[in-house]
Design a protein around this motif. Structure first.
Motif, PDB file in Angstrom:
ATOM      1  N   LEU A  42      -1.063  14.838  75.993  1.00  0.00           N
ATOM      2  CA  LEU A  42      -2.109  13.926  75.529  1.00  0.00           C
ATOM      3  C   LEU A  42      -3.483  14.362  76.000  1.00  0.00           C
ATOM      4  O   LEU A  42      -4.481  14.220  75.275  1.00  0.00           O
ATOM      5  CB  LEU A  42      -1.810  12.505  76.015  1.00  0.00           C
ATOM      6  CG  LEU A  42      -0.602  11.819  75.368  1.00  0.00           C
ATOM      7  CD1 LEU A  42      -0.412  10.417  75.942  1.00  0.00           C
ATOM      8  CD2 LEU A  42      -0.759  11.752  73.858  1.00  0.00           C
ATOM      9  N   ALA A  43      -3.553  14.885  77.213  1.00  0.00           N
ATOM     10  CA  ALA A  43      -4.849  15.366  77.716  1.00  0.00           C
ATOM     11  C   ALA A  43      -5.384  16.487  76.839  1.00  0.00           C
ATOM     12  O   ALA A  43      -6.556  16.496  76.437  1.00  0.00           O
ATOM     13  CB  ALA A  43      -4.702  15.830  79.167  1.00  0.00           C
ATOM     14  N   ILE A  44      -4.496  17.431  76.546  1.00  0.00           N
ATOM     15  CA  ILE A  44      -4.920  18.544  75.673  1.00  0.00           C
ATOM     16  C   ILE A  44      -5.234  18.029  74.274  1.00  0.00           C
ATOM     17  O   ILE A  44      -6.220  18.425  73.642  1.00  0.00           O
ATOM     18  CB  ILE A  44      -3.816  19.622  75.628  1.00  0.00           C
ATOM     19  CG1 ILE A  44      -3.634  20.237  77.011  1.00  0.00           C
ATOM     20  CG2 ILE A  44      -4.159  20.697  74.606  1.00  0.00           C
ATOM     21  CD1 ILE A  44      -2.471  21.212  77.097  1.00  0.00           C
ATOM     22  N   SER A  45      -4.393  17.105  73.760  1.00  0.00           N
ATOM     23  CA  SER A  45      -4.575  16.585  72.409  1.00  0.00           C
ATOM     24  C   SER A  45      -5.892  15.835  72.259  1.00  0.00           C
ATOM     25  O   SER A  45      -6.625  16.048  71.281  1.00  0.00           O
ATOM     26  CB  SER A  45      -3.401  15.660  72.059  1.00  0.00           C
ATOM     27  OG  SER A  45      -3.609  15.039  70.801  1.00  0.00           O
ATOM     28  N   PHE A  46      -6.212  14.973  73.240  1.00  0.00           N
ATOM     29  CA  PHE A  46      -7.448  14.190  73.141  1.00  0.00           C
ATOM     30  C   PHE A  46      -8.682  15.070  73.303  1.00  0.00           C
ATOM     31  O   PHE A  46      -9.707  14.837  72.661  1.00  0.00           O
ATOM     32  CB  PHE A  46      -7.448  13.066  74.167  1.00  0.00           C
ATOM     33  CG  PHE A  46      -6.445  11.982  73.859  1.00  0.00           C
ATOM     34  CD1 PHE A  46      -5.894  11.873  72.596  1.00  0.00           C
ATOM     35  CD2 PHE A  46      -6.042  11.081  74.824  1.00  0.00           C
ATOM     36  CE1 PHE A  46      -4.964  10.884  72.290  1.00  0.00           C
ATOM     37  CE2 PHE A  46      -5.118  10.082  74.532  1.00  0.00           C
ATOM     38  CZ  PHE A  46      -4.571   9.995  73.263  1.00  0.00           C
ATOM     39  N   CYS A  47      -8.580  16.072  74.163  1.00  0.00           N
ATOM     40  CA  CYS A  47      -9.704  17.025  74.281  1.00  0.00           C
ATOM     41  C   CYS A  47      -9.876  17.800  72.977  1.00  0.00           C
ATOM     42  O   CYS A  47     -11.000  18.066  72.540  1.00  0.00           O
ATOM     43  CB  CYS A  47      -9.468  17.977  75.446  1.00  0.00           C
ATOM     44  SG  CYS A  47      -9.580  17.195  77.066  1.00  0.00           S
ATOM     45  N   LEU A  48      -8.737  18.160  72.377  1.00  0.00           N
ATOM     46  CA  LEU A  48      -8.794  18.851  71.085  1.00  0.00           C
ATOM     47  C   LEU A  48      -9.391  17.946  70.019  1.00  0.00           C
ATOM     48  O   LEU A  48     -10.147  18.396  69.146  1.00  0.00           O
ATOM     49  CB  LEU A  48      -7.386  19.284  70.688  1.00  0.00           C
ATOM     50  CG  LEU A  48      -7.250  20.049  69.378  1.00  0.00           C
ATOM     51  CD1 LEU A  48      -8.014  21.366  69.434  1.00  0.00           C
ATOM     52  CD2 LEU A  48      -5.777  20.317  69.066  1.00  0.00           C
ATOM     53  N   LEU A  49      -9.087  16.638  70.082  1.00  0.00           N
ATOM     54  CA  LEU A  49      -9.639  15.685  69.123  1.00  0.00           C
ATOM     55  C   LEU A  49     -11.161  15.634  69.234  1.00  0.00           C
ATOM     56  O   LEU A  49     -11.863  15.568  68.219  1.00  0.00           O
ATOM     57  CB  LEU A  49      -9.044  14.301  69.362  1.00  0.00           C
ATOM     58  CG  LEU A  49      -9.533  13.182  68.435  1.00  0.00           C
ATOM     59  CD1 LEU A  49      -9.198  13.504  66.976  1.00  0.00           C
ATOM     60  CD2 LEU A  49      -8.944  11.841  68.831  1.00  0.00           C
ATOM     61  N   VAL A  50     -11.672  15.653  70.469  1.00  0.00           N
ATOM     62  CA  VAL A  50     -13.129  15.667  70.664  1.00  0.00           C
ATOM     63  C   VAL A  50     -13.737  16.891  69.983  1.00  0.00           C
ATOM     64  O   VAL A  50     -14.736  16.802  69.253  1.00  0.00           O
ATOM     65  CB  VAL A  50     -13.474  15.666  72.164  1.00  0.00           C
ATOM     66  CG1 VAL A  50     -14.977  15.861  72.365  1.00  0.00           C
ATOM     67  CG2 VAL A  50     -13.021  14.370  72.813  1.00  0.00           C
ATOM     68  N   VAL A  51     -13.108  18.038  70.186  1.00  0.00           N
ATOM     69  CA  VAL A  51     -13.627  19.288  69.615  1.00  0.00           C
ATOM     70  C   VAL A  51     -13.583  19.228  68.083  1.00  0.00           C
ATOM     71  O   VAL A  51     -14.552  19.589  67.398  1.00  0.00           O
ATOM     72  CB  VAL A  51     -12.813  20.488  70.128  1.00  0.00           C
ATOM     73  CG1 VAL A  51     -13.249  21.772  69.410  1.00  0.00           C
ATOM     74  CG2 VAL A  51     -12.988  20.645  71.629  1.00  0.00           C
ATOM     75  N   LEU A  52     -12.451  18.759  67.534  1.00  0.00           N
ATOM     76  CA  LEU A  52     -12.307  18.734  66.081  1.00  0.00           C
ATOM     77  C   LEU A  52     -13.261  17.737  65.429  1.00  0.00           C
ATOM     78  O   LEU A  52     -13.846  18.020  64.378  1.00  0.00           O
ATOM     79  CB  LEU A  52     -10.863  18.395  65.710  1.00  0.00           C
ATOM     80  CG  LEU A  52      -9.830  19.499  65.955  1.00  0.00           C
ATOM     81  CD1 LEU A  52      -8.430  18.986  65.678  1.00  0.00           C
ATOM     82  CD2 LEU A  52     -10.123  20.718  65.101  1.00  0.00           C
ATOM     83  N   LEU A  53     -13.418  16.556  66.040  1.00  0.00           N
ATOM     84  CA  LEU A  53     -14.340  15.570  65.474  1.00  0.00           C
ATOM     85  C   LEU A  53     -15.785  16.058  65.543  1.00  0.00           C
ATOM     86  O   LEU A  53     -16.574  15.846  64.613  1.00  0.00           O
ATOM     87  CB  LEU A  53     -14.205  14.237  66.210  1.00  0.00           C
ATOM     88  CG  LEU A  53     -12.932  13.436  65.897  1.00  0.00           C
ATOM     89  CD1 LEU A  53     -12.890  12.163  66.733  1.00  0.00           C
ATOM     90  CD2 LEU A  53     -12.860  13.086  64.418  1.00  0.00           C
ATOM     91  N   PHE A  54     -16.124  16.717  66.631  1.00  0.00           N
ATOM     92  CA  PHE A  54     -17.485  17.277  66.731  1.00  0.00           C
ATOM     93  C   PHE A  54     -17.683  18.358  65.651  1.00  0.00           C
ATOM     94  O   PHE A  54     -18.727  18.411  65.003  1.00  0.00           O
ATOM     95  CB  PHE A  54     -17.706  17.859  68.121  1.00  0.00           C
ATOM     96  CG  PHE A  54     -19.075  18.463  68.293  1.00  0.00           C
ATOM     97  CD1 PHE A  54     -20.181  17.666  68.531  1.00  0.00           C
ATOM     98  CD2 PHE A  54     -19.258  19.840  68.186  1.00  0.00           C
ATOM     99  CE1 PHE A  54     -21.443  18.222  68.666  1.00  0.00           C
ATOM    100  CE2 PHE A  54     -20.513  20.403  68.319  1.00  0.00           C
ATOM    101  CZ  PHE A  54     -21.614  19.592  68.566  1.00  0.00           C
ATOM    102  N   ALA A  55     -16.665  19.218  65.501  1.00  0.00           N
ATOM    103  CA  ALA A  55     -16.764  20.269  64.477  1.00  0.00           C
ATOM    104  C   ALA A  55     -16.869  19.643  63.090  1.00  0.00           C
ATOM    105  O   ALA A  55     -17.608  20.131  62.223  1.00  0.00           O
ATOM    106  CB  ALA A  55     -15.550  21.190  64.551  1.00  0.00           C
TER     107      ALA A  55
END
Length: 456
Positions: A42-55
């Motif tokens: 979940l930590a990796i997933s939520f950090c990835l979500l931040v990156v994807l939403l910003f992108a």
């Protein structure tokens, strides 16, 4: 007898009960490991979500057709095998669970021993019976769940930070198109719409023309050539519609086909245009004698200059009024002779230019006006006076002749500008068909060149 005691099913049942205790401990160990693994995922997933939403917001990926939610879900799903691998790792096994249970419950290796003793060995029969009975009695008072509690790590609270960042980006950051992906997608969509509309426009024109030619049902040389051009245009429209040609290639192909159509139209009109017909006029068709009133007009026509002929006609109209109709020194008989001469010359010009219907008719109307003026000059003096009182004298007749000459001059100028071709009915039909094909090509080319999809 001893062997029978060792093989007593009760011993095996007792050991299985002890083993089930260890199994419960193992399950809780694996569940705890799965929770820890889930935290990592979940930590990796939520950090990835931040990156994807910003992108997404920075480059407008969703508007460009790139679904970041699907990407995020797919990458997060990859964490499931990781969780299972950690939970069922070989390093977490039954013996480890038994060792930890002995340690945490103060069983002094009872579970480990119960799992390792050999019940089929007669030498350990007495020990096994006493040991198993004592071990069972001991574990009945113990709570494996308390010894192996399931705890949610406090680190899970840290997941709120990437979640909050994701929400802030999603709701507060406006979509941007820094990489031009949305613009490229829109341009591609627009180009596709332009391509389809141009193909549909051209195909529609060609279909109507094909139906028209089929209805005529007569295979002529001109129609055969038109059909060939239609087939070529149809092939271009089909390639354009199916994406086998891009708009630039289609423009080039349509331009080449348009040139072919123009060449065919030039072949039709070759030798049949107004200026070509003037060049064929012979001297006997014109009034080229020195004494002819329309000599300057005839010379201009012979030289292929209708514009100059129009100027000479206007000049002749002024001279007619000034030097013939309004000249007080001329007798009525002299006026009539000159008007008769002019009438004959106009009739001759009308015959020479008979292929041009409007020009011929205007010249004949002029001839009638001149003839009326000549007849007027021949009337008796009293009748002339009566007609003059009614506004039908020299001035009125002169104005009528001048007006008709102006119409002839205007028609000459129009013919010079348009250079009308004298075509047969079949040639006119072929030219009309060629014009229809060319119109369809022009519309398709305009749509492709201007990039305006619009409606059909």
């Amino acid at each position: 007898m001893t062997t029978m005691a060792v093989a007593n099913p009760a011993f095996y049942s007792a050991r299985e009960r002890l083993r089930s205790f260890a199994t419960r401990a193992l399950a809780r160990l694996r569940l705890q490991e799965a929770i820890h693994s889930l935290l990592v995922v979940l930590a990796i997933s939520f950090c990835l979500l931040v990156v994807l939403l910003f992108a997404d917001r920075y480059c407008s990926l969703m508007q460009a057709g790139i679904n970041v939610w699907i990407i995020w879900g797919g990458l997060t799903a990859l964490g499931v095998p990781y969780i299972l691998w950690r939970a069922y790792s070989p390093r977490i096994h039954e013996n480890l669970a038994a060792i930890l249970a002995d340690d945490r419950l103060g069983l002094h290796a009872r579970l480990c021993t119960a799992l390792t003793i050999d019940l089929s060995d007669p030498a350990t029969a007495d020990f096994s019976e006493a040991f198993l009975a004592e071990a069972l009695h001991r574990i009945q008072k113990l709570d494996v769940e308390r010894a192996f509690p399931i705890r949610v790590p406090r680190a899970f609270a840290l997941l709120l930070f990437p979640l909050a960042a994701s929400a802030a980006i999603y709701f507060l950051m406006q979509p941007q198109d820094r990489l031009g992906l949305v613009a490229a997608r829109e341009n591609k969509r627009k180009a596709e719409a332009v391509r389809q509309k141009a193909a549909a426009t051209l195909a529609g024109k060609l279909e109507r023309l094909k139906e028209k030619i089929d209805e005529q049902g007569i295979e002529k040389g001109g129609e055969y050539k038109v059909k060939q051009l239609i087939q070529q245009a149809d092939a271009i429209a089909k390639d354009l519609r199916e994406g086998k040609r891009n708009p630039d290639e289609a423009l080039i192909a349509l331009g080449q086909l348009k040139r072919e159509i123009q060449e065919e139209k030039e072949k039709l009109a070759q030798g049949k245009e107004f200026l070509d017909r003037l060049a064929k006029l012979s001297a006997k068709d014109l009034n080229l004698e020195q004494s002819d009133l329309t000599r300057e007009v005839s010379e201009a026509l012979q030289n292929g200059d209708p514009g100059k002929a129009a100027q000479q006609l206007r000049k002749l109209a002024q001279q007619l009024k000034k030097d013939i109709l309004d000249d007080p020194n001329k007798t009525d008989e002299q006026r009539k002779q000159q008007l008769d001469q002019l009438q004959r010359e106009v009739e001759k010009l009308a015959g020479a230019l008979a292929e041009d219907e409007a020009l011929r008719d205007n010249l004949r109307e002029l001839s009638k006006d001149v003839m009326s003026a000549a007849e007027f000059q021949a009337l008796e003096q009293e009748i002339k006076k009566a007609m003059e009182k009614q506004g039908k004298g020299n001035k009125k007749l002169g104005d009528d002749i001048e007006k008709q000459m102006e119409e002839v001059a205007e028609e000459l100028e129009r013919l010079q500008e348009d250079n009308d071709a004298d075509l047969t009915d079949a040639e006119e039909q072929e030219k009309e068909d060629l014009d229809t094909v060319e119109d369809g090509i022009d519309e398709a080319m305009d749509g492709l060149a201007n990039g305006e999809p619009g409606g059909t």
